[in-house]
Write an enzyme that holds these catalytic residues in place. Structure first.
Site, PDB file in Angstrom:
ATOM      1  N   CYS B  88      -8.820  24.859   2.459  1.00 18.46           N
ATOM      2  CA  CYS B  88     -10.242  24.704   2.812  1.00 18.46           C
ATOM      3  C   CYS B  88     -10.625  23.238   2.958  1.00 18.46           C
ATOM      4  O   CYS B  88     -11.738  22.931   3.397  1.00 18.46           O
ATOM      5  CB  CYS B  88     -11.121  25.381   1.779  1.00 18.46           C
ATOM      6  SG  CYS B  88     -10.497  26.985   1.304  1.00 18.46           S
ATOM      7  N   ILE B 214     -17.214  34.561   5.223  1.00 12.19           N
ATOM      8  CA  ILE B 214     -16.111  34.346   6.153  1.00 12.19           C
ATOM      9  C   ILE B 214     -16.749  34.042   7.504  1.00 12.19           C
ATOM     10  O   ILE B 214     -17.443  34.892   8.064  1.00 12.19           O
ATOM     11  CB  ILE B 214     -15.221  35.602   6.192  1.00 12.19           C
ATOM     12  CG1 ILE B 214     -14.412  35.686   4.886  1.00 12.19           C
ATOM     13  CG2 ILE B 214     -14.312  35.574   7.411  1.00 12.19           C
ATOM     14  CD1 ILE B 214     -13.756  37.020   4.657  1.00 12.19           C
ATOM     15  N   HIS B 337     -18.697  28.901   6.084  1.00  7.63           N
ATOM     16  CA  HIS B 337     -17.460  28.269   5.618  1.00  7.63           C
ATOM     17  C   HIS B 337     -16.288  28.643   6.518  1.00  7.63           C
ATOM     18  O   HIS B 337     -15.414  29.405   6.143  1.00  7.63           O
ATOM     19  CB  HIS B 337     -17.206  28.697   4.162  1.00  7.63           C
ATOM     20  CG  HIS B 337     -16.036  28.029   3.516  1.00  7.63           C
ATOM     21  ND1 HIS B 337     -15.538  26.810   3.945  1.00  7.63           N
ATOM     22  CD2 HIS B 337     -15.264  28.384   2.458  1.00  7.63           C
ATOM     23  CE1 HIS B 337     -14.508  26.481   3.177  1.00  7.63           C
ATOM     24  NE2 HIS B 337     -14.309  27.419   2.281  1.00  7.63           N
TER      25      HIS B 337
END
Ligand SMILES: [Zn+2]
Lengths: 146, 392
Positions: B88, B214, B337
């Site tokens: 990430c 998501i 994200h």
């Protein structure tokens, strides 16, 4: 977790079945998972294999309500960080317990269980999980229709 | 050694984040790339080097070789292009890499991108892909999911510092509030503490509203040496520092479960390089992949002592006008994200704020200095970048 071929499962089988880790004979530090080097002693360290007693305390825990397919049969599952009496931390599931009785500091012992079933290749993986010590798990089964 | 040059951001943009069923990974990269080049007032031909952050094109859309893919699709051939990966934190790491390229003097105009297309797989499959950022053999193998790992941190934090679920809910409420003011956010709806506290449990004590979504999305930033940057824009934003630190991949070997040491180390390094004090920072963009992560970030970046970020949240000090505004775009929770893009998206938000161009209701008045904090996994990678409008 993604599916992998059998060697990926066999490779760590002994460590998963017997809860094996490492011990530095120079300074006495213990490690899980196994390590090839003692970060403190570096080249002076002498690494040996150690089989942990399997006794420890719950350091932290969670109840998983949404799990990948191969773990679905265990959901909701208790996943915990267990601090072994020898010092190292391991991550695994806590079984044979009433979720309401979970708490930080709870004494647990390792047991041998099925970890998951992999759909496509049919791999069934086993290894350690933990259960409460004392008669917690006896009480758990007393209250169940089995 | 080459003498370090001062580096500026001349443009930084993000696509809208969300479920873009009509857009693939190339379309998203195109959209952000074109917008960034237009905003910078440059031509694609001016770009000398391309770095793209992407976590898992291979597992999300069956596509690897993302650096060349984006260069090709944006018409940038034959310049050098590469893709970098740090779960990430891929976007933050890409930015760092672009920063090094300009600071070193090797390149003048560098494009830094981040892109992730996550909704071409089922949500459950996406969860499995994300689990690749943890230790496969000793965490994922035993049934851990990403929410579960952060839940382990949260349970321990509650035990040690008497944190209440209501405080975590207030973090989500704030982030949704700022998301409602951000047209590019994944979620535009405001929520209440009550809604957050009654949303379904994902991994106890974390509920749906404690978890970031998501998302599909892309972001691009264009970097140049500060002296050249002034040719392109009146408001170049100076990269005062960018720093990365690493820590154990798994939670098993952490020094302290409630501290992300990588954040502490990257932040200390960045502040030292920037010669800037914490009290000079006007806003921070932190990696709130889960509500508890926002709390940890505020502390580990050094804005308060361990255990005390909950007081800042309870007192509303993380809103604009408070002691330290946090995630004024809605954060990962509400703005979205798209994992590989997130680190660059944070830079885009800071640039907007430092130029005084944020949307109505979410501009930090007179913001001079901003900090971005991007995490990979449960803190095995941390990237901290400090930007200022000193160049304006
Ligand atoms: Zn040693």
């Amino acid at each position: 977790m993604s599916a992998t071929a059998p060697p990926a499962h066999w490779r760590r089988m002994r460590e998963r079945y017997r809860l094996l880790g490492s011990r530095c004979e120079t300074c006495g530090a213990t490690f899980f998972p196994t390590t090839k080097v003692c970060p403190k002693c570096r080249r002076k360290g002498k690494i040996a294999q150690v089989e942990f007693s399997g006794r420890g305390k719950v350091y932290s825990y969670t109840v998983i309500h949404s799990a990948p397919k191969m773990f679905e049969q265990f959901t909701p599952a208790v996943v915990a960080l267990v601090q072994l009496e020898e010092g190292p931390m391991v991550l695994s599931q806590i079984v044979d317990t009433d979720h309401k009785e979970l708490k930080v500091g709870m004494e647990v012992e390792a047991c041998f269980r099925k970890l998951f079933e992999q759909e496509q290749s049919g791999i069934i993986s086993y290894g350690f999980k933990f259960r409460p010590v004392n008669d917690h798990w006896g009480k758990y089964y007393d209250n169940k229709d089995i | 050694m080459l003498k370090k040059r001062e580096v500026a951001v001349i443009s930084a943009v993000t696509t809208k984040c969300g479920e873009h069923w009509d857009k693939g990974i190339k379309d998203l990269a195109w959209e952000a790339g074109v917008k960034a080049v237009e905003e910078a007032g440059i031509s694609g031909k001016d770009i000398e080097y391309l770095v793209v952050g992407n976590m898992s094109g291979g597992m999300f859309v069956g596509q690897e070789h993302i650096g060349a893919l984006v260069a090709d699709f944006l018409g940038l051939n034959p310049i050098p292009s590469l893709r970098v990966e740090a779960a990430c934190a891929s976007g933050g790491v890409a930015f760092y890499q672009g920063y090094l390229a300009v600071a070193s003097g090797l390149y003048d105009v560098v494009a830094v991108g981040g892109v992730e297309k996550m909704t071409d797989v089922e949500p459950e499959q996406a969860t499995s892909v994300l689990a690749g950022a943890m230790d496969f053999e000793w965490e994922a193998y035993f049934g851990a999911t990403f929410p579960a790992l952060y839940a382990l941190i949260a349970t321990r934090y509650m035990h040690e510092y008497r944190l209440k679920p209501e405080t975590l809910a207030k973090i989500a409420v704030k982030n949704h509030y700022y998301g409602s003011l951000n047209p590019l956010a994944h979620f535009r709806n405001k929520i209440t503490v009550e809604e957050a506290l009654t949303s379904p449990l994902v991994a106890d004590p974390l509920r749906k509203y404690d978890c970031s979504p998501i998302s599909d999305g892309a972001a691009v930033a264009i970097l140049a040496p500060l002296d050249i940057a002034k040719k392109y824009t009146d408001t170049p934003i100076v990269v005062e520092a960018s720093a990365i630190a690493s820590d154990t991949l798994s939670l098993l070997k952490r020094r302290d479960l409630c501290t992300l040491d990588a954040t502490v180390n990257a932040a200390n390094k960045a502040f030292q390089l920037a010669h800037i004090e914490r009290e000079d920072v006007d806003l921070i963009e932190v990696h709130d992949c889960f509500s508890i992560a926002e709390l940890l970030a505020i502390e580990d970046l050094g804005f308060c002592k361990k255990g005390e970020a909950q007081n800042l949240v309870e007192e509303g000090q993380t809103y604009i006008g408070g002691r330290i505004p946090v995630n004024t775009d809605g954060g990962l929770k509400a703005a979205g994200h798209p994992v590989g893009a997130t680190g660059v998206k944070q830079i885009a938000e800071l640039v907007k704020q430092l130029r005084g161009e944020a949307d109505k209701g979410r501009q930090v008045d007179g913001a001079e200095v901003g900090l971005a904090h991007n995490i990979g996994g449960t803190g095995a990678t941390a990237v901290v970048t400090i930007l200022s409008r000193r160049g304006a």
